[in-house]
Design a protein around this motif. Structure first.
Motif, PDB file in Angstrom:
ATOM      1  N   ARG A   2       0.865  -1.180   0.000  1.00  0.00           N
ATOM      2  CA  ARG A   2       0.000   0.000   0.000  1.00  0.00           C
ATOM      3  C   ARG A   2       0.901   1.230   0.000  1.00  0.00           C
ATOM      4  NH1 ARG A   2      -5.045   0.673   2.478  1.00  0.00           N
ATOM      5  NH2 ARG A   2      -3.988   2.125   3.861  1.00  0.00           N
ATOM      6  N   LEU A   3       0.635   2.121  -0.920  1.00  0.00           N
ATOM      7  CA  LEU A   3       1.490   3.303  -1.045  1.00  0.00           C
ATOM      8  C   LEU A   3       1.299   4.304   0.095  1.00  0.00           C
ATOM      9  CD1 LEU A   3       1.280   3.873  -4.888  1.00  0.00           C
ATOM     10  CD2 LEU A   3       3.096   2.772  -3.570  1.00  0.00           C
ATOM     11  N   ASN A   4       0.201   4.203   0.816  1.00  0.00           N
ATOM     12  CA  ASN A   4      -0.010   5.129   1.917  1.00  0.00           C
ATOM     13  C   ASN A   4       0.422   4.552   3.269  1.00  0.00           C
ATOM     14  OD1 ASN A   4      -2.159   3.358   1.598  1.00  0.00           O
ATOM     15  ND2 ASN A   4      -3.661   4.742   2.478  1.00  0.00           N
ATOM     16  N   ASP A   5       1.037   3.372   3.274  1.00  0.00           N
ATOM     17  CA  ASP A   5       1.613   2.804   4.493  1.00  0.00           C
ATOM     18  C   ASP A   5       3.114   3.084   4.512  1.00  0.00           C
ATOM     19  OD1 ASP A   5      -0.799   1.760   5.302  1.00  0.00           O
ATOM     20  OD2 ASP A   5      -0.383  -0.271   4.584  1.00  0.00           O
ATOM     21  N   PRO A   6       3.664   3.415   5.660  1.00  0.00           N
ATOM     22  CA  PRO A   6       5.116   3.621   5.717  1.00  0.00           C
ATOM     23  C   PRO A   6       5.840   2.287   5.587  1.00  0.00           C
ATOM     24  CG  PRO A   6       4.174   3.741   7.916  1.00  0.00           C
ATOM     25  CD  PRO A   6       3.019   3.601   6.957  1.00  0.00           C
ATOM     26  N   LEU A   7       7.096   2.343   5.162  1.00  0.00           N
ATOM     27  CA  LEU A   7       7.906   1.133   5.112  1.00  0.00           C
ATOM     28  C   LEU A   7       8.134   0.636   6.538  1.00  0.00           C
ATOM     29  CD1 LEU A   7      10.506   2.144   2.386  1.00  0.00           C
ATOM     30  CD2 LEU A   7       8.659   0.476   2.174  1.00  0.00           C
ATOM     31  N   VAL A   8       8.194  -0.655   6.694  1.00  0.00           N
ATOM     32  CA  VAL A   8       8.325  -1.267   8.018  1.00  0.00           C
ATOM     33  C   VAL A   8       9.742  -1.088   8.539  1.00  0.00           C
ATOM     34  CG1 VAL A   8       8.196  -3.440   9.293  1.00  0.00           C
ATOM     35  CG2 VAL A   8       6.532  -2.952   7.499  1.00  0.00           C
ATOM     36  N   THR A   9       9.848  -0.508   9.738  1.00  0.00           N
ATOM     37  CA  THR A   9      11.143  -0.368  10.410  1.00  0.00           C
ATOM     38  C   THR A   9      11.116  -0.997  11.798  1.00  0.00           C
ATOM     39  OG1 THR A   9      10.519   1.812  11.239  1.00  0.00           O
ATOM     40  CG2 THR A   9      11.776   1.743   9.169  1.00  0.00           C
ATOM     41  N   ILE A  20      13.552  -3.570  12.932  1.00  0.00           N
ATOM     42  CA  ILE A  20      13.844  -4.598  11.934  1.00  0.00           C
ATOM     43  C   ILE A  20      14.522  -3.969  10.727  1.00  0.00           C
ATOM     44  CG2 ILE A  20      11.536  -4.470  10.896  1.00  0.00           C
ATOM     45  CD1 ILE A  20      11.798  -7.552  10.425  1.00  0.00           C
ATOM     46  N   ASP A  21      15.567  -4.626  10.243  1.00  0.00           N
ATOM     47  CA  ASP A  21      16.293  -4.168   9.056  1.00  0.00           C
ATOM     48  C   ASP A  21      15.844  -5.004   7.863  1.00  0.00           C
ATOM     49  OD1 ASP A  21      18.015  -3.453   7.023  1.00  0.00           O
ATOM     50  OD2 ASP A  21      19.851  -3.899   8.132  1.00  0.00           O
ATOM     51  N   LEU A  22      14.946  -4.439   7.062  1.00  0.00           N
ATOM     52  CA  LEU A  22      14.428  -5.118   5.883  1.00  0.00           C
ATOM     53  C   LEU A  22      15.004  -4.539   4.600  1.00  0.00           C
ATOM     54  CD1 LEU A  22      10.691  -5.541   6.943  1.00  0.00           C
ATOM     55  CD2 LEU A  22      12.396  -7.365   6.657  1.00  0.00           C
ATOM     56  N   SER A  23      16.248  -4.012   4.675  1.00  0.00           N
ATOM     57  CA  SER A  23      16.879  -3.552   3.445  1.00  0.00           C
ATOM     58  C   SER A  23      17.110  -4.779   2.564  1.00  0.00           C
ATOM     59  CB  SER A  23      18.181  -2.816   3.736  1.00  0.00           C
ATOM     60  OG  SER A  23      19.079  -3.636   4.447  1.00  0.00           O
ATOM     61  N   PHE A  24      16.999  -4.595   1.253  1.00  0.00           N
ATOM     62  CA  PHE A  24      17.041  -5.741   0.343  1.00  0.00           C
ATOM     63  C   PHE A  24      18.318  -6.566   0.498  1.00  0.00           C
ATOM     64  CE2 PHE A  24      19.711  -3.117  -2.261  1.00  0.00           C
ATOM     65  CZ  PHE A  24      20.436  -4.000  -3.046  1.00  0.00           C
ATOM     66  N   ASP A  25      19.455  -5.901   0.715  1.00  0.00           N
ATOM     67  CA  ASP A  25      20.709  -6.642   0.836  1.00  0.00           C
ATOM     68  C   ASP A  25      20.758  -7.449   2.125  1.00  0.00           C
ATOM     69  OD1 ASP A  25      20.827  -3.742   1.524  1.00  0.00           O
ATOM     70  OD2 ASP A  25      22.746  -4.266   2.418  1.00  0.00           O
ATOM     71  N   ASN A  26      20.139  -6.960   3.178  1.00  0.00           N
ATOM     72  CA  ASN A  26      20.084  -7.695   4.436  1.00  0.00           C
ATOM     73  C   ASN A  26      19.184  -8.929   4.280  1.00  0.00           C
ATOM     74  OD1 ASN A  26      20.957  -7.871   7.207  1.00  0.00           O
ATOM     75  ND2 ASN A  26      18.842  -7.421   7.779  1.00  0.00           N
ATOM     76  N   VAL A  27      18.059  -8.770   3.591  1.00  0.00           N
ATOM     77  CA  VAL A  27      17.171  -9.910   3.359  1.00  0.00           C
ATOM     78  C   VAL A  27      17.872 -10.942   2.478  1.00  0.00           C
ATOM     79  CG1 VAL A  27      14.968 -10.655   2.365  1.00  0.00           C
ATOM     80  CG2 VAL A  27      15.066  -8.574   3.754  1.00  0.00           C
ATOM     81  N   LEU A  28      18.648 -10.496   1.514  1.00  0.00           N
ATOM     82  CA  LEU A  28      19.417 -11.441   0.697  1.00  0.00           C
ATOM     83  C   LEU A  28      20.431 -12.203   1.552  1.00  0.00           C
ATOM     84  CD1 LEU A  28      19.976  -9.382  -2.580  1.00  0.00           C
ATOM     85  CD2 LEU A  28      18.329 -11.224  -2.168  1.00  0.00           C
ATOM     86  N   ASP A  29      21.034 -11.513   2.534  1.00  0.00           N
ATOM     87  CA  ASP A  29      21.933 -12.200   3.474  1.00  0.00           C
ATOM     88  C   ASP A  29      21.166 -13.261   4.261  1.00  0.00           C
ATOM     89  OD1 ASP A  29      24.128 -10.691   2.690  1.00  0.00           O
ATOM     90  OD2 ASP A  29      23.970  -9.278   4.376  1.00  0.00           O
ATOM     91  N   VAL A  30      19.954 -12.937   4.683  1.00  0.00           N
ATOM     92  CA  VAL A  30      19.105 -13.892   5.402  1.00  0.00           C
ATOM     93  C   VAL A  30      18.845 -15.122   4.530  1.00  0.00           C
ATOM     94  CG1 VAL A  30      16.731 -14.262   6.255  1.00  0.00           C
ATOM     95  CG2 VAL A  30      18.012 -12.216   6.952  1.00  0.00           C
ATOM     96  N   LEU A  31      18.515 -14.896   3.263  1.00  0.00           N
ATOM     97  CA  LEU A  31      18.252 -16.008   2.347  1.00  0.00           C
ATOM     98  C   LEU A  31      19.508 -16.863   2.142  1.00  0.00           C
ATOM     99  CD1 LEU A  31      15.981 -14.203  -0.278  1.00  0.00           C
ATOM    100  CD2 LEU A  31      15.282 -15.613   1.687  1.00  0.00           C
ATOM    101  N   ASP A  32      20.671 -16.215   2.133  1.00  0.00           N
ATOM    102  CA  ASP A  32      21.933 -16.964   2.044  1.00  0.00           C
ATOM    103  C   ASP A  32      22.130 -17.863   3.261  1.00  0.00           C
ATOM    104  OD1 ASP A  32      22.617 -15.888  -0.416  1.00  0.00           O
ATOM    105  OD2 ASP A  32      24.000 -14.392   0.422  1.00  0.00           O
ATOM    106  N   VAL A  33      21.853 -17.327   4.442  1.00  0.00           N
ATOM    107  CA  VAL A  33      21.981 -18.115   5.675  1.00  0.00           C
ATOM    108  C   VAL A  33      21.037 -19.317   5.611  1.00  0.00           C
ATOM    109  CG1 VAL A  33      21.462 -18.116   8.159  1.00  0.00           C
ATOM    110  CG2 VAL A  33      22.774 -16.229   7.166  1.00  0.00           C
ATOM    111  N   LEU A  34      19.815 -19.088   5.193  1.00  0.00           N
ATOM    112  CA  LEU A  34      18.828 -20.169   5.150  1.00  0.00           C
ATOM    113  C   LEU A  34      19.204 -21.270   4.158  1.00  0.00           C
ATOM    114  CD1 LEU A  34      15.578 -18.046   5.360  1.00  0.00           C
ATOM    115  CD2 LEU A  34      16.562 -19.482   7.157  1.00  0.00           C
ATOM    116  N   SER A  35      19.930 -20.911   3.117  1.00  0.00           N
ATOM    117  CA  SER A  35      20.308 -21.915   2.114  1.00  0.00           C
ATOM    118  C   SER A  35      21.647 -22.590   2.423  1.00  0.00           C
ATOM    119  CB  SER A  35      20.355 -21.283   0.724  1.00  0.00           C
ATOM    120  OG  SER A  35      21.402 -20.344   0.644  1.00  0.00           O
TER     121      SER A  35
END
Length: 189
Positions: A2-9, A20-35
């Motif tokens: 939703r464009l009228n909701d702020p990004l989750v922090t 919470i740090d939901l920057s794309f590169d951090n989430v990619l690090d999370v996906l690396d850990v999971l794999s």
């Protein structure tokens, strides 16, 4: 999204608020850990929570529950857990989707595609959110390299198609195939 909701922090879990740090590169690090097959499940959960919300005093069970919450609310954007139904409410059969993109294996094509639309993902590390990244990735213009590769991977020959064109497309499919997908397709055909 939703464009009228702020990004989750930050988010609430068990009566506490956590940043919470939901920057794309951090989430990619999370996906690396999971794999990472060298890690045990408990180690993965510890590392994932440390990456996303930093140190907590939660038990491993609570961290697992927190991860499931984060995963369903913030990571799996656009994935629908609700099956499609007909007008009578009957669940429609779904065909297993062919994998046409792999965030890790296609990293160079994703990077190049973002550059084609004027975004340098290296400069956006720590800034661009996972939600923004997914929205941009899913809506890349057709003229970007990643979209072209997706079209090649999903291509199927049409009746009456020229043999030379079919051969060219099959060669491109082999060139850009994701691991295990080409063998499955050859077994089907």
């Amino acid at each position: 999204m939703r464009l009228n909701d702020p990004l989750v922090t930050s988010f609430s879990f068990c009566g506490e608020t956590y940043p919470i740090d939901l920057s794309f590169d951090n989430v990619l690090d999370v996906l690396d850990v999971l794999s990472d097959s060298a890690l045990f499940k408990e180690q993965k959960i510890e590392l994932v929570i440390d990456l996303l919300v930093e140190k907590t005093n939660l038990s491993i069970i609570e961290k697992l529950q927190m991860w499931e919450y984060i995963r369903s609310k913030f990571i799996l954007i656009g994935d629908s857990a609700t099956p499609e139904t007909d007008e009578l409410g009957n669940e429609l059969p779904t065909k297993a989707g062919k994998r046409s993109i792999d965030i890790s294996l296609d990293a160079k094509y994703i990077y190049a595609s973002f550059r084609q639309i004027g975004i340098n993902l290296f400069e956006e590390q720590g800034k661009l959110s996972w939600q923004e990244f997914q929205a941009l990735l899913e809506s890349l213009p057709e003229n970007t390299i990643m979209q072209r590769i997706i079209q090649i991977r999903n291509w199927e020959p049409q009746k009456g198609m020229d043999a030379k064109e079919k051969r060219k497309m099959r060669e491109l499919q082999r060139k850009y195939a994701l691991p295990n997908t080409l063998r499955e397709e050859e077994e089907d055909g």
